[in-house]
Design an enzyme around this catalytic site. Structure first.
Site, PDB file in Angstrom:
ATOM      1  N   SER A  64      25.627  48.015  63.486  1.00  0.00           N
ATOM      2  CA  SER A  64      24.859  46.898  62.919  1.00  0.00           C
ATOM      3  C   SER A  64      25.679  45.943  62.065  1.00  0.00           C
ATOM      4  O   SER A  64      25.180  44.879  61.682  1.00  0.00           O
ATOM      5  CB  SER A  64      23.690  47.435  62.088  1.00  0.00           C
ATOM      6  OG  SER A  64      22.687  47.964  62.931  1.00  0.00           O
ATOM      7  N   LYS A  67      25.760  42.416  63.290  1.00  0.00           N
ATOM      8  CA  LYS A  67      24.622  41.493  63.205  1.00  0.00           C
ATOM      9  C   LYS A  67      24.919  40.182  62.480  1.00  0.00           C
ATOM     10  O   LYS A  67      24.582  39.105  62.994  1.00  0.00           O
ATOM     11  CB  LYS A  67      23.436  42.209  62.559  1.00  0.00           C
ATOM     12  CG  LYS A  67      22.850  43.310  63.431  1.00  0.00           C
ATOM     13  CD  LYS A  67      21.806  44.129  62.690  1.00  0.00           C
ATOM     14  CE  LYS A  67      21.230  45.215  63.599  1.00  0.00           C
ATOM     15  NZ  LYS A  67      20.304  46.121  62.887  1.00  0.00           N
ATOM     16  N   TYR A 189      23.534  43.289  73.522  1.00  0.00           N
ATOM     17  CA  TYR A 189      23.382  43.793  72.162  1.00  0.00           C
ATOM     18  C   TYR A 189      24.023  45.175  72.005  1.00  0.00           C
ATOM     19  O   TYR A 189      24.765  45.433  71.046  1.00  0.00           O
ATOM     20  CB  TYR A 189      21.905  43.855  71.781  1.00  0.00           C
ATOM     21  CG  TYR A 189      21.651  44.534  70.465  1.00  0.00           C
ATOM     22  CD1 TYR A 189      22.019  43.934  69.263  1.00  0.00           C
ATOM     23  CD2 TYR A 189      21.058  45.799  70.412  1.00  0.00           C
ATOM     24  CE1 TYR A 189      21.801  44.571  68.048  1.00  0.00           C
ATOM     25  CE2 TYR A 189      20.833  46.436  69.200  1.00  0.00           C
ATOM     26  CZ  TYR A 189      21.209  45.822  68.028  1.00  0.00           C
ATOM     27  OH  TYR A 189      21.000  46.449  66.820  1.00  0.00           O
ATOM     28  N   TYR A 240      19.363  46.745  54.563  1.00  0.00           N
ATOM     29  CA  TYR A 240      18.038  47.207  54.982  1.00  0.00           C
ATOM     30  C   TYR A 240      17.084  47.276  53.798  1.00  0.00           C
ATOM     31  O   TYR A 240      17.099  46.415  52.921  1.00  0.00           O
ATOM     32  CB  TYR A 240      18.147  48.554  55.712  1.00  0.00           C
ATOM     33  CG  TYR A 240      19.049  48.509  56.912  1.00  0.00           C
ATOM     34  CD1 TYR A 240      18.885  47.536  57.896  1.00  0.00           C
ATOM     35  CD2 TYR A 240      20.071  49.431  57.079  1.00  0.00           C
ATOM     36  CE1 TYR A 240      19.705  47.491  59.015  1.00  0.00           C
ATOM     37  CE2 TYR A 240      20.897  49.398  58.201  1.00  0.00           C
ATOM     38  CZ  TYR A 240      20.705  48.427  59.156  1.00  0.00           C
ATOM     39  OH  TYR A 240      21.517  48.387  60.248  1.00  0.00           O
ATOM     40  N   VAL A 258      25.187  52.182  61.312  1.00  0.00           N
ATOM     41  CA  VAL A 258      24.953  53.614  61.416  1.00  0.00           C
ATOM     42  C   VAL A 258      26.186  54.365  61.926  1.00  0.00           C
ATOM     43  O   VAL A 258      26.193  55.601  61.947  1.00  0.00           O
ATOM     44  CB  VAL A 258      23.733  53.937  62.305  1.00  0.00           C
ATOM     45  CG1 VAL A 258      22.463  53.411  61.663  1.00  0.00           C
ATOM     46  CG2 VAL A 258      23.912  53.390  63.716  1.00  0.00           C
TER      47      VAL A 258
END
Length: 426
Positions: A64, A67, A189, A240, A258
């Site tokens: 992530s 992103k 992705y 998050y 992660v």
């Protein structure tokens, strides 16, 4: 004297290596097979100088942390209005893989959760899925300063177990957020999440954002406006549903993954990359978060505490007499300013026998800079040199290094330096 910073980074890792809290991500089989004890840290200064500690050369998947970079690329290609029509910028307060959109707009709440990230991929121009991924991959590599490779095993593993992301992609299509084939967009992705990086890559990528979108050779790869927007979303959404605690305790725009990585940015000054694969309940690296917290507190890196850092610099340098060089400092002296001063002394070491740092024009100095400056002499004497500090206003206060030589006036320091040079010559 770069070893003063190096020693500090090594100590930071040593202080946290015994923390074995958390667990590996197991919903992607390949992530459950990594070595849970690997632990690396890298800092990239704005001028490109790199500090590395621990397992900084270990490759792991970006996950992530990809992103914000894809979001920045979409902004760069399409502009803010077009991207804002498909992706919001508000914190979600939900898990990163929540199957949801904003109740009012029916678009993803922000680009740092999976729904927003999948939408961002769909906005990157490309005639084919491969062309779209190639553009993303090229952008990541440009930010890192090297061509990054793909973990094909992780890609296959994540693609085979990605039912939740598939549900998110089809949900987005049903709301008109995705224009293309959901499976093709999702494939890109998953592939972007499978890009391999090291902590040094993450630090360099963060430093590209710290320089406002300019990579270390001076080539601009994103506009300052795009970077500002991206960093704004990172600071509010990048960690998050732990983002609020992160902002208050660490205060750096950041993104976790992660895979165990964290990339953090101090605008105008540096980028940080950390890797430790055991995760907390929010999906963030346990040791990575603690290391970033320690760095922020000890080095004064919170973005709200460094608004005047650009004033910190060496105001003037001159040779007072043969072998004696004076460095006049001014402004606010925080970690990055002190690091710059010490690295300048390293570079100039062959040109003096005694270095004198004159601090009378320093406005403010934090504890990290105090420790670094008062430790200067220890490093210089190990190299056969001498170092003095002129501190008429007591900015250094109780110096933690007993070896530090601190004078009230420049004349006193020059007199002692002249005597030292005479003794050495005799």
């Amino acid at each position: 004297m770069a070893e003063l910073v190096q020693q500090y980074l090594d100590q930071i890792l040593a202080d946290h290596v015994s923390n074995t809290d958390g667990a590996l991500a197991d919903y992607i089989p390949e992530l459950a097979r990594v070595d849970p004890d690997e632990f690396g840290l890298s800092l990239s200064l704005a001028d490109g100088f790199i500090y590395e500690s621990g397992d900084s050369s270990t490759e792991f998947t970006i996950q992530s942390i990809s992103k914000p970079f894809t979001y920045a690329l979409a902004l760069e290609c399409l502009g803010c209005d077009a991207v804002d029509a498909r992706i919001g910028v508000e914190p979600s307060g939900e898990a990163f893989n929540e199957i949801s959109v904003d109740e009012t707009t029916n678009i993803p709440k922000n680009p740092m959760i999976n729904a927003g990230a999948i939408a961002a991929v769909s906005l990157v121009p490309g005639a084919t899925p491969q062309a779209r991924f190639d553009r993303i991959h090229e952008f990541y590599s440009a930010c890192a300063g090297r061509e990054l490779s793909i973990d094909e095993g992780l890609y296959a593993s994540e693609k085979a177990t990605g039912s939740r992301n598939r549900a998110i992609a089809y949900m987005l299509q049903s709301f008109g957020v995705l224009d293309g084939d959901p499976d093709e967009i999702l494939d890109v992705y998953v592939r972007q999440c499978s890009v391999k990086v090291t902590t040094t890559d993450l630090a360099r990528m963060a430093a590209t954002f710290a320089r406002g979108g300019v990579e270390v050779t001076g080539r601009r790869i994103a506009s300052a406006e795009v970077v500002q927007r991206t960093l704004s979303v990172m600071i509010t959404c990048g960690m998050y549903d732990a983002a609020g605690d992160w902002v208050s305790a660490v205060g750096l725009p950041a993104k976790s993954g992660v895979g165990g990585g964290i990339s953090a940015v101090l605008p105008g000054q540096l980028g940080i990359g950390v890797y430790s694969p055991r995760l907390d309940s929010k999906g963030n690296s346990v040791r990575g978060v603690e290391v970033c917290r320690a760095l922020s507190v000890s080095l004064g890196l919170h973005f709200l505490s460094v608004t005047r850092e650009s004033r910190s610099t060496i105001r003037n340098t001159y040779d007072a007499s043969p072998g004696i060089r004076v460095y006049e400092l001014h402004g606010d002296l925080l970690f990055t300013g002190a690091e710059q001063v010490l690295r300048t002394l390293d570079q100039d070491g062959g040109e003096f026998d005694v270095a004198i740092l004159e601090l009378s024009r320093i406005d403010d100095i934090d504890d990290a800079a105090r420790r670094m400056l008062t430790g200067m002499r220890q490093s210089l004497t190990a190299a056969g040199k001498e170092g003095y500090l002129v501190d008429p206003d007591g900015a250094l206060r109780a110096a933690p290094h007993a070896d530090a030589r601190v004078f009230r006036t420049l004349d006193e320091a020059l007199s002692t330096a002249s005597a030292h040079c005479a003794d050495s010559a005799g």
